[in-house]
Design an enzyme around this catalytic site. Structure first.
Site, PDB file in Angstrom:
ATOM      1  CG  ASN A  42     -99.687 -17.357 -59.142  1.00  0.00           C
ATOM      2  OD1 ASN A  42    -100.164 -18.416 -59.525  1.00  0.00           O
ATOM      3  ND2 ASN A  42    -100.440 -16.308 -58.894  1.00  0.00           N
ATOM      4  CD  GLU A  44    -101.428 -13.969 -55.093  1.00  0.00           C
ATOM      5  OE1 GLU A  44    -102.322 -13.835 -54.234  1.00  0.00           O
ATOM      6  OE2 GLU A  44    -101.553 -13.591 -56.278  1.00  0.00           O
ATOM      7  CD  GLU A  55     -94.253 -16.288 -65.542  1.00  0.00           C
ATOM      8  OE1 GLU A  55     -94.561 -16.319 -64.330  1.00  0.00           O
ATOM      9  OE2 GLU A  55     -94.828 -15.563 -66.365  1.00  0.00           O
ATOM     10  CB  CYS A  86     -94.185  -9.595 -64.412  1.00  0.00           C
ATOM     11  SG  CYS A  86     -92.943 -10.389 -63.384  1.00  0.00           S
TER      12      CYS A  86
HETATM   13  N1  THU Z   1     -98.061 -13.625 -61.917  1.00  0.00           N
HETATM   14  C1  THU Z   1     -97.350 -14.709 -62.354  1.00  0.00           C
HETATM   15  O1  THU Z   1     -97.260 -15.730 -61.654  1.00  0.00           O
HETATM   16  N2  THU Z   1     -96.774 -14.645 -63.568  1.00  0.00           N
HETATM   17  C2  THU Z   1     -96.892 -13.604 -64.432  1.00  0.00           C
HETATM   18  O2  THU Z   1     -96.323 -13.637 -65.504  1.00  0.00           O
HETATM   19  C3  THU Z   1     -97.714 -12.445 -64.070  1.00  0.00           C
HETATM   20  C4  THU Z   1     -98.143 -12.386 -62.656  1.00  0.00           C
HETATM   21  C5  THU Z   1     -98.738 -13.712 -60.626  1.00  0.00           C
HETATM   22  C6  THU Z   1     -98.170 -12.886 -59.509  1.00  0.00           C
HETATM   23  C7  THU Z   1     -99.393 -12.698 -58.621  1.00  0.00           C
HETATM   24  O3  THU Z   1     -99.517 -13.832 -57.763  1.00  0.00           O
HETATM   25  C8  THU Z   1    -100.572 -12.732 -59.576  1.00  0.00           C
HETATM   26  O4  THU Z   1    -100.078 -13.294 -60.786  1.00  0.00           O
HETATM   27  C9  THU Z   1    -101.173 -11.380 -59.871  1.00  0.00           C
HETATM   28  O5  THU Z   1    -100.212 -10.456 -60.244  1.00  0.00           O
END
Ligand code: THU
Length: 130
Positions: A42, A44, A55, A86
């Site tokens: 991820n 941000e 993903e 998500c």
């Molecule tokens: N996040 C993901 O990378 N994948 C998921 O399936 C759920 C959430 C990340 C997004 C954000 O950077 C952090 O997790 C918290 O929501």
């Protein structure tokens, strides 16, 4: 490739997560039908809503390299239950067909599921034409 190997790659890339706001690191490893692996973490953003999940990073890396057929994806985070993608990522993955999803956490609690099970009745490209 065995699920365990794919999960290990997801765990490894998870360490690269750029998550200064949530501090929640996620790793994903996507296996193509022809055997290549694309990993993602991820990323941000100061404008929080622009954050991209692990993903979708893995998937966009694969697609941008010309791979659109997938066998399975592994996802790992430090969660109590195996980390579940998500809604946005479910739809994104669903656009590339039905394949296996291996969800896990740092304790190696693992759940195997499919895209169709994760997103029943998802939007399809055939819905764009009447
Ligand atoms: N996040 C993901 O990378 N994948 C998921 O399936 C759920 C959430 C990340 C997004 C954000 O950077 C952090 O997790 C918290 O929501």
């Amino acid at each position: 490739m065995k699920n365990e190997e794919l999960l290990n790659l997801a765990k490894k890339v998870r360490e690269k997560a750029f998550a200064p706001y949530s501090k929640f690191k996620v790793g994903a490893a996507l296996l193509t039908k022809s055997g290549e692996v694309f990993t993602g973490c991820n990323v941000e953003c100061t404008s929080y809503g622009l954050t991209i999940c692990a993903e979708r990073v893995a998937l966009t890396k694969a697609v941008s390299e010309g791979f659109t057929e997938f066998a399975k994806i592994a996802v790992v985070a430090d969660t109590k239950e195996p980390c579940s993608p998500c809604g946005a990522c479910r739809q994104f993955l669903h656009d590339f067909g039905d394949f296996d999803v291996i969800l896990s956490n740092l304790e190696n609690d693992t759940k195997e599921i499919t895209i169709a099970e994760l997103l029943p009745f998802g939007f399809k490209d055939s819905d764009l034409q009447k």
